[in-house]
Enzyme design. Structure first.
Site, PDB file in Angstrom:
ATOM      1  N   SER A 209     -10.767  -0.592   2.833  1.00  0.00           N
ATOM      2  CA  SER A 209     -10.039  -0.704   4.111  1.00  0.00           C
ATOM      3  C   SER A 209      -9.662   0.691   4.577  1.00  0.00           C
ATOM      4  CB  SER A 209      -8.745  -1.492   3.930  1.00  0.00           C
ATOM      5  OG  SER A 209      -9.004  -2.769   3.445  1.00  0.00           O
TER       6      SER A 209
ATOM      7  N   ARG B 102       0.838  -1.216   0.000  1.00  0.00           N
ATOM      8  CA  ARG B 102       0.000   0.000   0.000  1.00  0.00           C
ATOM      9  C   ARG B 102       0.871   1.263   0.000  1.00  0.00           C
ATOM     10  NH1 ARG B 102      -3.166  -3.467  -0.921  1.00  0.00           N
ATOM     11  NH2 ARG B 102      -5.292  -3.701  -0.106  1.00  0.00           N
TER      12      ARG B 102
ATOM     13  N   GLU C  91      -5.086   3.891   5.901  1.00  0.00           N
ATOM     14  CA  GLU C  91      -4.698   3.686   4.513  1.00  0.00           C
ATOM     15  C   GLU C  91      -5.259   4.848   3.684  1.00  0.00           C
ATOM     16  OE1 GLU C  91      -6.862   1.356   1.349  1.00  0.00           O
ATOM     17  OE2 GLU C  91      -5.620  -0.208   2.207  1.00  0.00           O
TER      18      GLU C  91
END
Ligand code: EPU
Length: 337
Positions: A237, A162, A333
């Site tokens: 997420s 990520r 995130e």
């Protein structure tokens, strides 16, 4: 190019949060993008893609530039491989569908990820055993300060979990305009190691899956666990899965031997944030219109009229409880503005 004022950003973020842009322009060509970036310096610029990875906690006092560049083309083709070039404003899943339809392999495990193609490399999107970096060849971008076009190779992007340079050293400095992917035409690299995919294929009696079968399986899994942003505002997420060193992991594992984990290397371990948040008691909880999804604790949701500040307050509450319960810091995130 038409610059609008005081535009609601609710339709432009998948959380469905009410916020407004002081100025707003949607750009359809590279020239328009360059023109918008060249607007006077005193005017701050805010780049907006698919809006699937942002949380807006207030009004945006800037020129919001909506990157609406469209087009998919074949850049290079050989017997076994194809290079597909896609403009930043194309919807990610539409590109996946185009590839499945034409039997170009490599993206199928990343079916149904919300967002646009141009923002996908920023956080190296990934799902069910495959990450964007596995099929990424290069991307073009415009440097915001100079409006000049530059190209980034795979290694220059420095992809991680990520993560990429567009989230670290180059954060806020470039707008990705086009991404080129290296895909297979034959002998697809079918990835079924992720347990849930295998289970889905077995229950459908599929032994030798095609890329379409994988895509269908991923879509079914995602639809069973993850809320559709069109029905319930969310940003996928909200937190990253924390990666901890071996010392922290050993302490954690001795105390919570039942917790799932993945070995990243012999010194680093990834712990599912969804598990931590569920154990901390937040799964399915609701505070006004801000909540934690009932099927996947990693996903924060907007039941209708939550403000960005309320979602953020909930995120901080979760972060703090997970830290006190487990001694582990979970980090967002999603980009918070
Ligand atoms: N888990 C729980 N409770 C929950 C959620 C998960 O205990 O509420 C446990 C599961 O039982 C499982 C583990 O956590 O043992 C992992 O769960 P899952 O397979 O659902 O994956 P994840 O680690 O929670 C990541 C990505 C997702 C991606 C899936 C599948 C991150 C931050 N998230 O989730 O990506 O779809 O793997 O590959 O890495 C996204 O980034 O927006 C996203 C949805």
């Amino acid at each position: 190019m038409h610059i609008q004022e005081h535009i609601s950003l609710k339709p432009y973020n998948t959380f469905g949060i009410e916020s407004s842009a002081r100025y707003f322009v949607s750009v359809n060509t590279i020239e328009e993008l360059q023109e918008a970036l060249a607007m006077p310096n005193y005017l701050k610029k805010f780049l907006l893609g698919g809006g699937s990875n942002i949380l807006l906690t207030g009004a945006i006092d800037a020129l919001v530039i909506h990157v609406n560049l469209k087009g998919i083309s074949i850049e290079h083709e050989r017997e076994h491989q194809i290079h597909i070039s896609c403009m930043a404003g194309e919807n990610w899943h539409e590109l996946v569908r185009y590839c499945i339809k034409n039997n170009y392999g490599g993206m199928e495990n990343m079916s149904l990820i919300p967002g646009n193609v141009g923002t996908a490399p920023i956080q190296n999107i990934g799902a069910y055993g495959v990450e964007l970096k596995d099929i990424f060849l290069k991307c073009s971008a415009i440097e915001i300060a100079t409006a000049k076009e530059v190209s980034f190779s795979h290694s220059e992007c420095d992809f991680g979990y990520r993560n990429s340079i567009f989230k670290s050293t180059h954060k806020g400095k470039y707008v990705i305009t086009r991404v080129t992917f290296r895909l297979t035409k034959v002998k697809h690299n079918i990835q079924t190691q992720y347990g849930a995919i295998q289970e889905q294929l077995t229950s459908n009696n599929i032994e030798d899956p095609t890329i379409k079968d994988i895509s269908d399986a991923v879509i079914a899994i995602r639809q069973s666990k993850l809320p559709d942003p069109k029905e319930l505002g969310n940003s996928g997420s909200f937190f990253k899965n924390p990666v901890v060193d071996i010392k922290t992991f050993n302490t954690f594992n001795a105390k919570f031997p039942e917790a799932p984990y993945y070995e990243v290397s012999d010194r680093e371990f990834k712990i599912p944030a969804g598990w931590l948040i569920e154990q901390a008691g937040f799964k399915g909880s609701r505070y006004g219109d801000a909540g934690v999804h009932k099927n996947q604790a990693l996903v924060l949701v907007n039941y209708g009229d939550a403000t960005g500040a309320q979602i953020w307050e909930l995120a901080l509450k979760i972060q703090e409880k997970v830290r006190t319960d487990f001694g582990i810091l979970i980090e967002p995130e999603v980009n918070v503005f």
